[in-house]
Design a protein around this motif. Sequence first.
Motif, short mmCIF file in Angstrom:
data_model
loop_
_atom_site.label_atom_id
_atom_site.label_comp_id
_atom_site.label_asym_id
_atom_site.label_seq_id
_atom_site.Cartn_x
_atom_site.Cartn_y
_atom_site.Cartn_z
N UNK A 241 0.79 -1.34 0.16
CA UNK A 241 0.03 0.00 0.07
C UNK A 241 0.76 1.26 -0.03
N UNK A 242 0.43 2.13 -0.89
CA UNK A 242 1.09 3.63 -0.90
C UNK A 242 0.17 4.46 -0.54
N UNK A 243 -1.29 4.53 -0.67
CA UNK A 243 -2.08 5.46 -0.55
C UNK A 243 -3.51 4.49 -0.31
N UNK A 244 -4.21 4.95 0.62
CA UNK A 244 -5.65 4.42 0.70
C UNK A 244 -6.71 5.48 1.28
N UNK A 245 -7.85 5.24 0.86
CA UNK A 245 -8.98 6.24 1.60
C UNK A 245 -9.33 5.60 2.83
N UNK A 246 -9.59 6.41 4.00
CA UNK A 246 -9.94 6.10 5.13
C UNK A 246 -11.39 5.80 5.41
N UNK A 247 -11.77 5.04 6.07
CA UNK A 247 -13.31 4.75 6.47
C UNK A 247 -14.18 6.02 6.54
N UNK A 248 -13.51 7.14 7.37
CA UNK A 248 -14.35 8.09 7.61
C UNK A 248 -14.55 9.13 6.40
N UNK A 249 -13.53 8.89 5.40
CA UNK A 249 -13.99 9.60 4.12
C UNK A 249 -13.23 8.84 2.81
N UNK A 250 -14.25 7.89 2.43
CA UNK A 250 -13.89 7.15 1.34
C UNK A 250 -14.25 8.34 -0.05
N UNK A 251 -13.28 8.57 -1.00
CA UNK A 251 -13.48 9.45 -1.85
C UNK A 251 -13.50 8.74 -3.17
N UNK A 252 -14.78 8.72 -3.76
CA UNK A 252 -15.04 7.80 -4.87
C UNK A 252 -13.94 8.38 -6.27
N UNK A 253 -13.47 7.62 -6.85
CA UNK A 253 -12.72 8.12 -7.98
C UNK A 253 -11.26 8.29 -7.54
N UNK A 254 -10.75 8.29 -6.31
CA UNK A 254 -9.56 8.52 -5.91
C UNK A 254 -9.05 7.31 -5.13
N UNK A 255 -7.76 7.27 -5.17
CA UNK A 255 -7.09 6.10 -4.34
C UNK A 255 -6.51 6.64 -3.02
N UNK A 256 -7.05 7.89 -2.44
CA UNK A 256 -7.10 8.22 -1.04
C UNK A 256 -5.84 8.90 -0.77
N UNK A 257 -5.27 8.89 0.30
CA UNK A 257 -4.12 9.67 0.92
C UNK A 257 -3.24 8.79 1.34
N UNK B 159 -0.44 10.39 -12.12
CA UNK B 159 -1.32 10.70 -11.11
C UNK B 159 -1.45 12.32 -10.99
N UNK B 160 -2.67 12.60 -10.25
CA UNK B 160 -2.83 14.04 -9.78
C UNK B 160 -3.37 14.14 -8.49
N UNK B 161 -3.25 15.22 -7.76
CA UNK B 161 -3.97 15.50 -6.50
C UNK B 161 -5.13 16.13 -6.68
N UNK B 162 -6.11 15.92 -5.97
CA UNK B 162 -7.40 16.96 -6.08
C UNK B 162 -7.17 17.90 -5.03
N UNK B 163 -8.39 18.67 -4.78
CA UNK B 163 -8.17 19.94 -3.81
C UNK B 163 -7.90 19.26 -2.40
N UNK B 164 -8.43 18.23 -1.97
CA UNK B 164 -8.29 17.74 -0.85
C UNK B 164 -7.10 17.10 -0.45
N UNK B 165 -6.21 16.69 -1.40
CA UNK B 165 -5.02 16.05 -1.29
C UNK B 165 -5.11 14.35 -1.77
N UNK B 166 -6.43 14.14 -2.23
CA UNK B 166 -6.41 12.74 -2.32
C UNK B 166 -5.81 12.38 -3.94
N UNK B 167 -5.27 11.42 -4.22
CA UNK B 167 -4.42 11.11 -5.11
C UNK B 167 -5.42 10.22 -6.36
N UNK B 168 -5.23 10.70 -7.41
CA UNK B 168 -6.06 10.07 -8.54
C UNK B 168 -5.10 9.51 -9.58
N UNK B 169 -5.19 8.23 -9.76
CA UNK B 169 -4.37 7.82 -10.86
C UNK B 169 -4.86 7.80 -12.02
#
Length: 584
Positions: free
Chosen positions: A370-386, A435-445
């Motif tokens: 694992x390098x990044x993942x969304x946490x259960x309190x904010x699963x952001x669809x379309x991203x691979x998390x923080x 990849x790219x980061x969104x405004x909340x710092x979540x990574x998108x591949x």
Amino acid sequence: MTRPTTLCEAFQQTAAEQPDRVALRTVGDVVTITWRQYRDRVREIATGLAGLGVGPGDTVALMLTNSPEFHLCDTAVLHCGATPFSVYNTNPSEVLAYQFDNADNRVVICEQQFLPQIRAAVTQGGKVEHIVCVDGAVAGAVHLETLVPAADFDFENTWRSVRPDDLLTIVYTSGTTGPPKGVELTHTNFIENARITEEMGPIGFDDRAVSYLPDAHAANRWFSHYQNLLYGLQVTTVADPKQVLTALADVRPTMFLGVPRVWVKAKMGLDAALEEVSPLRRALARWAIGVGRRRARADSEGRRLGPPDRVRHAIAERLVLSSIRTRIGLDQVKVGASGAAPIPVDVHEYLLALGIPISEGYGMTECTAAGTISRADRIKIGTVGLPVPGVEVSLGPDGEVLLRGKSIMRGYRKMPEKTAETVDSDGWLHTGDIGEFDADGYLKIVDRKKEIIINEAGKNMSPTNIENAITANTPLAGPVAVIGDRRPYNTALITLDPDALARFAEKHGLSGPHGELASDPAVRTAVDECVQNANRTLSRVEQIKTFTVLPEVWEPGSDCLTPTNKLRRKPIGEKYRELIEAMY
């Protein structure tokens, strides 16, 4: 209790803490092994392997299905001070020969069914002196149960002498761009990477996981085997991965890892089941899932539902959603993950709508898992998390995702030049993904650097995104390959999922083998309608102009798919060259 620094130390602490709890089992409790039994068997097997000369610094290959024996043998090898590694059961003999030569293993532990491949590999250069079968003795192989113990083997001192930076395992990459590379991972690599589990909440003996993915894949070793040793969660092994969805009701896992294909098939199965119920129940279920989708989108966007929608969701949860989760055996999941490849956005949203907390993660073998993942309190669809704890994530000038931290591999086995190309002098792992980061710092591949489609007009596109759109909108589809690089428009090769095709055939009164059904006009019409639906979700330049439905099934480990279900694009292009050209 101090935090263990090796997996040997972790296992011994865990086994001593609750020795009478079940550590390993099979579905229906056909086999159950307590921690006490596990510990005793590890000592016995390690002593027997030492009798074959296995010791510190050695390597041992494992070619086993998902079974308790895998866990027993892997852990026993570690307690010899040696390094166990798994090979894919679908590997042809020439690949095994390469891996055995690269790993320098003199011992292979296997099941009898894999002996022909192993023996062929030995004749092709694999330096194997001993073959050990877990399921009986045959000519040229010794039974695990009859290994002669080494009289002078000091079990306690040997496992205690294992150091944090010693080699824990070698994981061979799928080889989509050349010969498999042996990724060397240490005890420290995994223990550091496992901090993400601890961040997500307490985990221990009351937790349950299912081991069904290949143990030659880093993610399954990480999620089931190593967390079993480190935290004590109970592992249920499923030898046939096609049976995993039916095994869930038996296990009711609290932790579950699924590759995208598993989630796609789960959604397909639920959709098919809804077609069999009364119109009233079907309408109620679809309403409830729609309410769940609104809740999932709101959570993903970080906003709170209004009072009317909260009431609707409470009703949907009580009448429908909780029952669906219970029916499929995912009602107790507290840590769920999807990885290894991108999950279609629509499928992810559907699962979240049901109330199953599936976090999409991103990583690779070279960063342990694992390098990044969304946490259960904010699963952001379309991203691979923080980023996971201890991992830095950055983007190179061309958008390449870079990772750095203590979970980065020691290197590729016997490939110093490749290691230097992949991990730079500052410790950054160059992933090859854009990849790219969104405004909340979540990574998108966005895509793989080498897999981006650039059409004749110079437009850059992601084949993976297009393939996911087709898969998400086409219930009949199996793996899909999009073609379009240096072409005027995009086309697709579409395989059909055998289970979905069988359901379709039964519903429409069709019969015949898979290949014949794939060419049936009714099937072609259904696929065409779905592809057009997918096209409506894509930009005009991304849309599929024409496609070919293939009569064959692409199995993991075949010419067209890696064992982890990644497309082998170059072999696909070569194998289907004439069909592809005919679409242009």
